[in-house]
Design a protein around this motif. Structure first.
Motif, PDB file in Angstrom:
ATOM      1  N   VAL A 176       0.680  -1.125   0.004  1.00 35.57           N
ATOM      2  CA  VAL A 176      -0.168   0.083  -0.069  1.00 35.57           C
ATOM      3  C   VAL A 176       1.055   1.172   0.015  1.00 35.57           C
ATOM      4  CG1 VAL A 176      -1.890  -1.211   1.379  1.00 35.57           C
ATOM      5  CG2 VAL A 176      -0.197  -0.159   2.304  1.00 35.57           C
ATOM      6  N   LYS A 177       0.230   2.323  -0.342  1.00 35.00           N
ATOM      7  CA  LYS A 177       0.858   3.619  -0.260  1.00 35.00           C
ATOM      8  C   LYS A 177       0.021   4.471   0.682  1.00 35.00           C
ATOM      9  CE  LYS A 177       2.209   5.911  -3.786  1.00 35.00           C
ATOM     10  NZ  LYS A 177       2.011   6.979  -5.083  1.00 35.00           N
ATOM     11  N   PRO A 178       0.545   4.423   1.940  1.00 39.29           N
ATOM     12  CA  PRO A 178      -0.232   5.377   3.124  1.00 39.29           C
ATOM     13  C   PRO A 178      -0.390   6.914   2.577  1.00 39.29           C
ATOM     14  CG  PRO A 178       1.686   4.211   4.076  1.00 39.29           C
ATOM     15  CD  PRO A 178       1.689   3.893   2.559  1.00 39.29           C
ATOM     16  N   THR A 179      -1.366   7.350   2.808  1.00 44.87           N
ATOM     17  CA  THR A 179      -1.754   8.756   2.140  1.00 44.87           C
ATOM     18  C   THR A 179      -2.677   9.445   3.388  1.00 44.87           C
ATOM     19  OG1 THR A 179      -1.567   8.019  -0.063  1.00 44.87           O
ATOM     20  CG2 THR A 179      -2.825  10.227   0.179  1.00 44.87           C
ATOM     21  N   PHE A 180      -2.266  10.772   3.570  1.00 42.09           N
ATOM     22  CA  PHE A 180      -2.804  11.745   4.394  1.00 42.09           C
ATOM     23  C   PHE A 180      -3.203  12.729   3.853  1.00 42.09           C
ATOM     24  CE2 PHE A 180      -0.229   8.766   6.955  1.00 42.09           C
ATOM     25  CZ  PHE A 180      -0.943   8.663   8.159  1.00 42.09           C
ATOM     26  N   TRP A 181      -4.700  13.366   4.120  1.00 41.99           N
ATOM     27  CA  TRP A 181      -5.372  14.626   3.454  1.00 41.99           C
ATOM     28  C   TRP A 181      -5.289  15.557   4.728  1.00 41.99           C
ATOM     29  CZ3 TRP A 181      -6.519   9.912   1.901  1.00 41.99           C
ATOM     30  CH2 TRP A 181      -6.477   9.602   0.504  1.00 41.99           C
ATOM     31  N   ILE A 182      -5.283  16.723   4.677  1.00 42.69           N
ATOM     32  CA  ILE A 182      -5.465  17.745   5.920  1.00 42.69           C
ATOM     33  C   ILE A 182      -6.217  18.812   5.256  1.00 42.69           C
ATOM     34  CG2 ILE A 182      -4.440  19.455   7.186  1.00 42.69           C
ATOM     35  CD1 ILE A 182      -2.058  17.814   7.532  1.00 42.69           C
ATOM     36  N   GLY A 186     -11.508  26.300   7.162  1.00 42.22           N
ATOM     37  CA  GLY A 186     -11.924  27.779   7.062  1.00 42.22           C
ATOM     38  C   GLY A 186     -11.440  28.312   5.836  1.00 42.22           C
ATOM     39  N   THR A 187     -10.354  27.879   5.125  1.00 43.38           N
ATOM     40  CA  THR A 187     -10.101  28.247   3.693  1.00 43.38           C
ATOM     41  C   THR A 187     -10.683  27.365   2.570  1.00 43.38           C
ATOM     42  OG1 THR A 187      -7.886  27.069   3.746  1.00 43.38           O
ATOM     43  CG2 THR A 187      -7.822  29.370   4.731  1.00 43.38           C
ATOM     44  N   GLY A 188     -10.963  26.201   3.033  1.00 45.88           N
ATOM     45  CA  GLY A 188     -11.295  25.129   1.691  1.00 45.88           C
ATOM     46  C   GLY A 188     -10.217  24.546   1.186  1.00 45.88           C
ATOM     47  N   THR A 189      -9.069  24.480   1.678  1.00 46.31           N
ATOM     48  CA  THR A 189      -7.830  24.057   0.806  1.00 46.31           C
ATOM     49  C   THR A 189      -7.493  22.713   1.544  1.00 46.31           C
ATOM     50  OG1 THR A 189      -6.325  25.186   2.315  1.00 46.31           O
ATOM     51  CG2 THR A 189      -6.741  26.200   0.425  1.00 46.31           C
ATOM     52  N   MET A 190      -6.849  21.846   0.577  1.00 51.17           N
ATOM     53  CA  MET A 190      -6.578  20.594   0.973  1.00 51.17           C
ATOM     54  C   MET A 190      -5.072  20.246   0.538  1.00 51.17           C
ATOM     55  SD  MET A 190      -8.029  17.397   2.025  1.00 51.17           S
ATOM     56  CE  MET A 190      -9.535  17.045   1.269  1.00 51.17           C
ATOM     57  N   GLU A 191      -4.464  19.740   1.738  1.00 49.14           N
ATOM     58  CA  GLU A 191      -2.971  19.177   1.533  1.00 49.14           C
ATOM     59  C   GLU A 191      -3.088  17.693   1.368  1.00 49.14           C
ATOM     60  OE1 GLU A 191      -0.810  20.634   4.783  1.00 49.14           O
ATOM     61  OE2 GLU A 191      -0.992  22.809   4.162  1.00 49.14           O
ATOM     62  N   ILE A 192      -2.403  17.229   0.647  1.00 48.54           N
ATOM     63  CA  ILE A 192      -2.220  15.699   0.474  1.00 48.54           C
ATOM     64  C   ILE A 192      -0.710  15.331   0.631  1.00 48.54           C
ATOM     65  CG2 ILE A 192      -1.917  15.843  -1.882  1.00 48.54           C
ATOM     66  CD1 ILE A 192      -3.224  13.064  -2.202  1.00 48.54           C
ATOM     67  N   TYR A 193      -0.484  14.316   1.533  1.00 47.12           N
ATOM     68  CA  TYR A 193       0.882  13.846   1.870  1.00 47.12           C
ATOM     69  C   TYR A 193       0.884  12.137   1.580  1.00 47.12           C
ATOM     70  CZ  TYR A 193       1.668  18.181   4.115  1.00 47.12           C
ATOM     71  OH  TYR A 193       1.811  19.579   4.625  1.00 47.12           O
ATOM     72  N   ASN A 194       1.858  11.772   0.883  1.00 44.21           N
ATOM     73  CA  ASN A 194       2.239  10.403   0.260  1.00 44.21           C
ATOM     74  C   ASN A 194       3.363   9.923   0.925  1.00 44.21           C
ATOM     75  OD1 ASN A 194      -0.144  10.017  -1.694  1.00 44.21           O
ATOM     76  ND2 ASN A 194       0.624  11.551  -2.876  1.00 44.21           N
TER      77      ASN A 194
END
Length: 223
Positions: A176-182, A186-194
């Motif tokens: 698997v490839k662990p992935t996290f979203w933040i 408030g701003t409606g932005t999304m960060e993704i970390y793989n």
């Protein structure tokens, strides 16, 4: 003497160029390492059981570290009214913020409730996965993440006004490839970390087992 100087000046220029490159590369590497360490610590604080599970499955975790960046989210994310009748059986599986005005729902779309031997349990439903943000003040439900059949939502948590989502992409052969979203509410932005490398882990029943530790609330929820 003239012939010697023709070789000396290019040699000096080459040494200076190498010196400049050597001074800049470590700086970029340090920034990357610092970001990876910082996000690793933050995620581990919010998902200690998941990190322990990964380490148990693959002793190399989290040596490779994480990399990521920001994804812009459009303001056109559609909100719909909360369906209280549909949501009520899943009340105990919602992840509420500090004042219970909002909640993360990564269960009601992805799982079904079944009764086995007098106990109510969750079982995986369709192949797709959704994470929704519930706003009880505005009576609204907004999908903030949707994944296909190759990905799985493992858990979610709050960090102030940010929604942290843990997931993984199935690479086959129990990798698997662990992935996290933040997601910033408030701003409606999304960060993704793989995660930077494939991880040997079997996550097939991880979320189901995690959720079934919880019991369905016996009292009626406030909605």
């Amino acid at each position: 003497m003239r012939t010697v100087s023709l070789f000396i000046f290019p040699a000096i220029f080459l040494l200076l160029s190498c010196g400049n490159n050597a001074s800049t590369v470590p700086e970029e590497t340090e920034d990357t390492v610092e970001t990876s360490v910082s996000i690793n610590v933050r995620l581990q604080e919010h998902f200690p059981k998941l990190f322990a599970f990964y380490q148990q499955q693959d002793a190399s975790f989290p040596k490779a570290g994480f990399e990521g960046g920001e994804l812009e989210r459009k303001d056109s994310l559609i909100s719909t009214p909360i369906d209280t009748a549909q949501l009520r059986p899943f009340h105990s599986y919602l992840v509420f913020n500090d004042d219970s005005t909002k909640a993360i729902d990564f269960v009601s779309y992805n799982y079904v409730l079944v009764n086995k031997n007098g106990q109510t349990k969750l079982e995986q439903g369709g192949p797709d996965a959704e994470v929704a943000l519930l706003d009880f003040k505005n009576n609204s439900r907004k999908r903030i993440l949707f994944l296909g059949s190759s990905a799985t939502i493992l858990n979610s948590d709050w960090d102030g006004n940010e929604v942290l989502i843990a997931g993984a992409e199935d690479l086959g052969e129990e990798k698997v490839k662990p992935t996290f979203w933040i997601y910033d509410t408030g701003t409606g932005t999304m960060e993704i970390y793989n995660y930077n490398a494939p991880l040997k882990a079997d996550i097939k029943n991880y979320t189901e087992q995690l959720l079934n530790i919880k019991t369905v609330a016996k009292t009626s929820p406030s909605f």
